[in-house]
Design an enzyme around this catalytic site. Structure first.
Site, PDB file in Angstrom:
ATOM      1  N   GLU A   1      34.930  57.310  -3.157  1.00  0.00           N
ATOM      2  CA  GLU A   1      36.274  57.238  -2.584  1.00  0.00           C
ATOM      3  C   GLU A   1      37.298  57.119  -3.713  1.00  0.00           C
ATOM      4  O   GLU A   1      37.555  56.028  -4.203  1.00  0.00           O
ATOM      5  CB  GLU A   1      36.397  56.071  -1.600  1.00  0.00           C
TER       6      GLU A   1
ATOM      7  N   ASN B   1      35.414  54.528   9.574  1.00  0.00           N
ATOM      8  CA  ASN B   1      35.782  53.162   9.216  1.00  0.00           C
ATOM      9  C   ASN B   1      37.089  52.822   9.924  1.00  0.00           C
ATOM     10  O   ASN B   1      38.152  53.281   9.522  1.00  0.00           O
ATOM     11  CB  ASN B   1      35.946  53.043   7.694  1.00  0.00           C
TER      12      ASN B   1
ATOM     13  N   HIS C   1      34.281  48.362  -0.457  1.00  0.00           N
ATOM     14  CA  HIS C   1      35.409  49.271  -0.214  1.00  0.00           C
ATOM     15  C   HIS C   1      36.575  48.879  -1.115  1.00  0.00           C
ATOM     16  O   HIS C   1      36.793  47.706  -1.406  1.00  0.00           O
ATOM     17  CB  HIS C   1      35.826  49.201   1.255  1.00  0.00           C
TER      18      HIS C   1
END
Length: 241
Positions: free
Chosen positions: A165, A9, A96
């Site tokens: 994450e 990313n 995200h």
């Protein structure tokens, strides 16, 4: 079937010239990469068309960092799944933590973006994870389970990647211990309708810890930030032992 996917990313980094130089340094280091490992680069929008032409026919798949839920319209600054598909994108990051934190992304909009991506044949990489405060308060599981329950409404789990994450480990240099990441990812898998969904770990993945991370039974890949910006470090991640 669970796939091994190492995805970079790039966030808001690299001009087209810098991207070209990166690929020149990377491609020669992937000649012995096992074919079953999928490599994805999620670049800024400005590099997508350029990268698509260079990557055509290579083992690297192209990814984007966002997608809108409408095909077109008066949505300044957004991009549609139709547009991404048109320039050769295969994957797109959705939800995200930086999108949730800085741009007001909610579980509702994440869900709409996931379905829009799948509508156009894109594979979304759904990001879920807890803050440091939530972890310290013992809320890791409940928070992630809530994200999954809301984000995945009417989403096809046959065409989906999930990235765990832990927000406290992103860009901080603090890495979730591999066994703990494996434990949480196992819990995530247990909440899914499809046990074969590819689940990545993301959060300060580096050359010095990737082997340990990828040795874990539940971890299928990595979503990489900073270490994906350098061809030497990224190739080391892709070619983990």
């Amino acid at each position: 079937m669970r796939k091994t996917i190492i995805a970079g990313n790039w966030k808001m980094y690299k001009t087209q010239l810098e991207a070209k130089e990166f690929l020149e340094g990377l491609m020669s280091q992937l000649t012995k990469t096992p074919e079953e490992r999928e490599v994805v680069l999620c670049t800024p929008f400005t590099a997508l068309d350029f990268m698509s032409k260079i990557l055509h026919g290579s083992l690297i798949r192209l990814g984007a960092q966002n997608v809108h839920w409408e095909d077109e319209g008066a949505y300044t600054g957004e991009i549609s799944g139709l547009m991404l598909k048109d320039v050769g994108v295969s994957y797109v990051i959705v939800g995200h933590s930086e999108r949730r934190q800085y741009f007001g992304e909610t579980d509702e909009t994440v869900n709409m973006r996931l379905k829009a991506a799948q509508k156009h044949g894109l594979t979304p990489i759904l990001c879920v994870g807890e803050t440091k405060q939530q972890r310290d308060s013992g809320e890791t599981e409940s928070h992630i389970f809530s994200q999954l329950a809301n984000d995945l409404v009417d989403v096809d789990q046959e065409n989906l990647v999930i990235a765990y994450e832990p927000i406290w480990a992103i860009g901080t240099g603090d890495t979730c211990e591999a066994k703990e990441a494996n434990r949480v990812i196992g819990l995530i898998r247990g909440k899914l309708n499809n046990s074969n969904v590819t689940i990545q770990y993301g959060g300060s993945v580096k050359p010095n810890n990737v082997d340990d991370i990828m040795a874990q039974e539940e971890i299928d890949g990595a979503l990489v930030g900073g270490a994906s910006l350098n061809p030497e470090s990224f190739s080391r991640l892709v070619n983990y032992q």
